[in-house]
Design a protein around this motif. Structure first.
Motif, PDB file in Angstrom:
ATOM      1  N   TYR A   1       0.917  -1.347   0.062  1.00  0.00           N
ATOM      2  CA  TYR A   1       0.126   0.026   0.002  1.00  0.00           C
ATOM      3  C   TYR A   1       1.166   1.184  -0.130  1.00  0.00           C
ATOM      4  CZ  TYR A   1      -4.020   2.958   1.508  1.00  0.00           C
ATOM      5  OH  TYR A   1      -4.762   4.122   1.801  1.00  0.00           O
ATOM      6  N   LEU A   2       1.624   1.277   0.852  1.00  0.00           N
ATOM      7  CA  LEU A   2       2.584   2.556   1.314  1.00  0.00           C
ATOM      8  C   LEU A   2       3.607   2.718   0.208  1.00  0.00           C
ATOM      9  CD1 LEU A   2       3.703   3.219   4.878  1.00  0.00           C
ATOM     10  CD2 LEU A   2       1.844   4.386   3.628  1.00  0.00           C
ATOM     11  N   LEU A   3       4.360   1.566  -0.397  1.00  0.00           N
ATOM     12  CA  LEU A   3       5.199   1.819  -1.439  1.00  0.00           C
ATOM     13  C   LEU A   3       4.661   1.990  -2.877  1.00  0.00           C
ATOM     14  CD1 LEU A   3       7.838  -0.511   0.173  1.00  0.00           C
ATOM     15  CD2 LEU A   3       7.637   2.124   0.291  1.00  0.00           C
ATOM     16  N   GLN A   4       3.199   1.546  -2.887  1.00  0.00           N
ATOM     17  CA  GLN A   4       2.568   1.666  -4.096  1.00  0.00           C
ATOM     18  C   GLN A   4       2.976   0.552  -5.007  1.00  0.00           C
ATOM     19  OE1 GLN A   4       1.552   5.686  -5.374  1.00  0.00           O
ATOM     20  NE2 GLN A   4       1.490   6.511  -3.184  1.00  0.00           N
ATOM     21  N   LEU A   5       3.378  -0.610  -4.474  1.00  0.00           N
ATOM     22  CA  LEU A   5       3.886  -1.603  -5.532  1.00  0.00           C
ATOM     23  C   LEU A   5       2.737  -2.038  -6.357  1.00  0.00           C
ATOM     24  CD1 LEU A   5       5.947  -3.640  -2.797  1.00  0.00           C
ATOM     25  CD2 LEU A   5       6.734  -1.913  -4.441  1.00  0.00           C
TER      26      LEU A   5
ATOM     27  N   ILE B   1      -3.072   7.870  -1.706  1.00  0.00           N
ATOM     28  CA  ILE B   1      -3.144   8.012  -0.248  1.00  0.00           C
ATOM     29  C   ILE B   1      -3.309   9.306   0.266  1.00  0.00           C
ATOM     30  CG2 ILE B   1      -1.484   8.021   1.666  1.00  0.00           C
ATOM     31  CD1 ILE B   1      -0.178   5.650   0.126  1.00  0.00           C
ATOM     32  N   GLU B   2      -2.975  10.652  -0.462  1.00  0.00           N
ATOM     33  CA  GLU B   2      -3.048  11.908  -0.163  1.00  0.00           C
ATOM     34  C   GLU B   2      -4.681  12.200  -0.104  1.00  0.00           C
ATOM     35  OE1 GLU B   2      -1.176  10.472  -2.700  1.00  0.00           O
ATOM     36  OE2 GLU B   2       0.856  11.284  -2.222  1.00  0.00           O
ATOM     37  N   THR B   3      -5.570  11.364  -0.865  1.00  0.00           N
ATOM     38  CA  THR B   3      -6.923  11.815  -0.979  1.00  0.00           C
ATOM     39  C   THR B   3      -7.495  11.161   0.433  1.00  0.00           C
ATOM     40  OG1 THR B   3      -6.703  11.592  -3.248  1.00  0.00           O
ATOM     41  CG2 THR B   3      -8.914  11.638  -2.161  1.00  0.00           C
ATOM     42  N   ILE B   4      -7.062  10.100   0.686  1.00  0.00           N
ATOM     43  CA  ILE B   4      -7.484   9.525   2.054  1.00  0.00           C
ATOM     44  C   ILE B   4      -7.037  10.420   3.015  1.00  0.00           C
ATOM     45  CG2 ILE B   4      -7.457   7.391   3.652  1.00  0.00           C
ATOM     46  CD1 ILE B   4      -9.003   6.789   1.438  1.00  0.00           C
ATOM     47  N   ALA B   5      -5.775  10.839   3.156  1.00  0.00           N
ATOM     48  CA  ALA B   5      -5.230  11.514   4.290  1.00  0.00           C
ATOM     49  C   ALA B   5      -5.870  13.073   4.480  1.00  0.00           C
ATOM     50  CB  ALA B   5      -3.653  11.759   4.046  1.00  0.00           C
ATOM     51  N   GLY B   6      -6.161  13.455   3.067  1.00  0.00           N
ATOM     52  CA  GLY B   6      -6.954  14.740   3.076  1.00  0.00           C
ATOM     53  C   GLY B   6      -8.190  14.928   3.640  1.00  0.00           C
TER      54      GLY B   6
ATOM     55  N   LEU C   1      -4.804   2.633   6.536  1.00  0.00           N
ATOM     56  CA  LEU C   1      -3.628   3.618   6.586  1.00  0.00           C
ATOM     57  C   LEU C   1      -3.464   4.179   8.093  1.00  0.00           C
ATOM     58  CD1 LEU C   1      -2.036   5.379   4.710  1.00  0.00           C
ATOM     59  CD2 LEU C   1      -3.699   7.235   4.773  1.00  0.00           C
ATOM     60  N   ILE C   2      -4.450   4.020   8.753  1.00  0.00           N
ATOM     61  CA  ILE C   2      -4.319   4.570  10.258  1.00  0.00           C
ATOM     62  C   ILE C   2      -4.322   3.329  10.943  1.00  0.00           C
ATOM     63  CG2 ILE C   2      -5.561   5.392  12.263  1.00  0.00           C
ATOM     64  CD1 ILE C   2      -7.168   7.459  10.089  1.00  0.00           C
ATOM     65  N   ALA C   3      -5.236   2.050  10.471  1.00  0.00           N
ATOM     66  CA  ALA C   3      -5.187   0.912  11.809  1.00  0.00           C
ATOM     67  C   ALA C   3      -4.079   0.009  11.622  1.00  0.00           C
ATOM     68  CB  ALA C   3      -6.126   0.100  11.354  1.00  0.00           C
ATOM     69  N   VAL C   4      -3.425  -0.012  10.408  1.00  0.00           N
ATOM     70  CA  VAL C   4      -2.126  -0.908  10.598  1.00  0.00           C
ATOM     71  C   VAL C   4      -0.912  -0.358  11.426  1.00  0.00           C
ATOM     72  CG1 VAL C   4      -0.652  -2.216   9.055  1.00  0.00           C
ATOM     73  CG2 VAL C   4      -3.097  -2.089   8.354  1.00  0.00           C
ATOM     74  N   PRO C   5      -0.542   0.779  11.189  1.00  0.00           N
ATOM     75  CA  PRO C   5       0.506   1.319  11.869  1.00  0.00           C
ATOM     76  C   PRO C   5       0.389   1.479  13.514  1.00  0.00           C
ATOM     77  CG  PRO C   5      -0.148   3.244  10.568  1.00  0.00           C
ATOM     78  CD  PRO C   5      -0.830   1.793   9.956  1.00  0.00           C
TER      79      PRO C   5
ATOM     80  N   TRP D   1       2.493  11.608   5.984  1.00  0.00           N
ATOM     81  CA  TRP D   1       3.455  10.559   6.537  1.00  0.00           C
ATOM     82  C   TRP D   1       3.950  10.921   7.701  1.00  0.00           C
ATOM     83  CZ3 TRP D   1       7.829  12.970   6.947  1.00  0.00           C
ATOM     84  CH2 TRP D   1       8.483  14.057   6.151  1.00  0.00           C
ATOM     85  N   GLY D   2       4.068  12.219   8.129  1.00  0.00           N
ATOM     86  CA  GLY D   2       4.224  12.674   9.362  1.00  0.00           C
ATOM     87  C   GLY D   2       3.486  12.215  10.326  1.00  0.00           C
TER      88      GLY D   2
END
Lengths: 144, 318
Positions: free
Chosen positions: A40-44, A51-56, B268-272, B43-44
């Motif tokens: 997920y994070l490394l977008q493999l 991710i930015e959309t979810i985070a926003g 995105l929140i749960a796993v870390p 990411w921070g």
């Protein structure tokens, strides 16, 4: 291995079966979760949602977020192969696996109780699995 | 030896660090909505969440509380995530912790399936109901109730006693009928301990309430399981703690499905959170014999009270 003191076993066969399954399942969950998150994070794999959309939008409630965009919920990550091959779906699927872990362990306990002819606890464990499966079917969560 | 001396200094410092960090964060955040505090890159926040969960994992084990009960009030109070995702992650954190701790405890006869199953059966149903109620309520009302619950838990932690080997003169009929009793080997005193229980019907009734609260707020509920098993039903403390994890894994799993279906779980929140808390718990378990747990427990009570107060303020819209 059974904990013993001069040949005494402090856990019965059902507990040992449950422990063995739990150990295997919990280790598998950790590995699957770590691998899924890296994908997920490394977008493999391509992402369904950046991710930015979810985070926003993570300050929005779950209902508001679902009105805005298509984030995985329930078993949606398994709806098609193309969906499952998204990085975010893989990570979400690992969380689904975690939620299923207890059900898998209880299923082995039912078998062990039956083989011990302990029908009362076999019935209780079966009832517990039914409750968890009903929860996993989404029947309690419909109507959002 | 060196690790133990480092641990003795590091852990109280880490817990105090969490408390100070919360106090420093509290002032500006009290005046602002959580998402307004987002000055950091995504990411921070995730790194901060992982590190924070790791520290919480260490402190939670040393203080003898579940991860979820610390995670939900603190993360919802001081991170920019909506309470829905924090509760979802909190349940999964508690579930993952209970699953990974389970196997050795089951093998030693400390976690007891026959004791756990009746409690989990009623608790899992009520935790589903609790999760549904919690997710249908206005977030401010949930924050307000969460504040009250967390401050009450801090109060329970101060007041509640514990009994290593409670005396049960006569087991009740229900527990006899269900065959709830056990035997384990006490490694500390090198002797066998046999146990039986009483007041089972009242215990079952209380597990309904505990399940509801756990599901509603995404808390692990070990804080309540243990006193009910130990002080009410007469289960030896070690069996109570171990079996509480078993109950928690079943109840948490049931409620987690509601959160999953309502879209309240973001990997995105749960796993870390899960990863950090599990790693921290393993370190905490290794440090447990080497640090002064009383000091840690007092600091954790203070952190809980602070987080509860913060939730109350958010509930009042302040």
């Amino acid at each position: 291995m059974t904990e013993k003191k001069k040949g005494v076993i402090y856990a019965d066969r059902v507990q040992l079966t449950y422990a063995k399954t739990l150990e295997f399942v919990s280790h598998s969950v950790i590995v699957v979760m770590a691998v899924g998150y890296l994908f997920y994070l490394l977008q493999l794999l391509p992402l369904g949602l950046p991710i930015e959309t979810i985070a926003g939008n993570w300050h929005l409630s779950s209902a508001e977020l679902h009105d805005t965009m298509q984030v995985p919920c329930g078993w949606s990550c398994f709806s098609s192969l193309s969906t499952l091959l998204h990085g975010d779906s893989v990570s979400y699927a690992s969380v689904v696996f975690l939620a299923m872990a207890t059900t898998l362990c209880l299923a082995t306990a039912i078998w062990a109780f039956f083989s011990e002819k302990n029908y009362f606890y076999a019935a209780m464990a079966t009832l517990q699995v039914v409750v968890l499966l009903l929860a996993a079917s989404g029947i309690f969560s419909s109507g959002r | 030896m060196r690790i133990s001396s480092i641990g003795r200094r590091l852990v109280p410092a880490a817990s105090a660090g969490i408390a100070v960090a919360l106090l420093m964060q509290a002032a500006p955040l009290l005046a602002a909505a959580p998402h307004a505090a987002e000055g950091m890159a995504w990411w921070g926040w995730l790194i901060a969440l992982f590190v924070f969960s790791f520290l919480l994992g260490i402190v939670a084990v040393l203080a003898g509380v579940g991860g979820g009960v610390l995670f939900v009030p603190i993360v919802s109070g001081f991170f920019p995530f909506h309470l829905d995702y924090v509760r979802g992650a909190g349940l999964l954190v508690a579930l993952a912790g209970a699953l990974s701790a389970g196997p050795p405890l089951l093998r030693k006869g400390l976690a007891d399936l026959k004791l756990a199953l009746p409690m989990a059966l009623v608790g899992s149903v009520s935790s589903i109901v609790g999760a549904l109620v919690g997710l249908s309520m206005q977030v401010q009302n949930v924050q307000l109730l969460l504040g009250i619950v967390i401050i009450s838990i801090a109060g329970i932690m101060i007041k509640a006693g514990k009994s290593g080997y409670p005396e049960v003169k006569q087991p009740d009929r229900l527990s006899q009928m269900m065959g709830i009793s056990g035997l384990y080997y006490e490694e500390y005193g090198q002797h066998e301990v046999s146990w039986q229980v009483h007041r089972t019907p009242l215990g079952i009734a209380l597990f309904i309430v505990i399940g509801f609260i756990g599901g509603m707020f995404g808390l692990g509920a070990g804080f309540a399981n243990v006193p009910v098993f130990n002080l009410l039903m007469g289960v030896p403390l070690k069996v109570a703690v171990a079996t509480s994890g078993l109950v928690l894994s079943i109840n948490g799993s049931a409620a987690a499905w509601v959160y999953l279906f309502k879209g309240a779980v973001l990997p995105l929140i749960a796993v870390p959170s899960i990863g950090g808390m599990m790693l921290g718990s393993k370190i905490g378990a290794k440090l447990l014999p080497k640090v002064n747990t009383r000091t840690i427990r007092l600091i954790v009570i203070a952190i809980l009270a602070l987080s509860g107060f913060r939730s109350l303020l958010k509930g009042f819209g302040i």
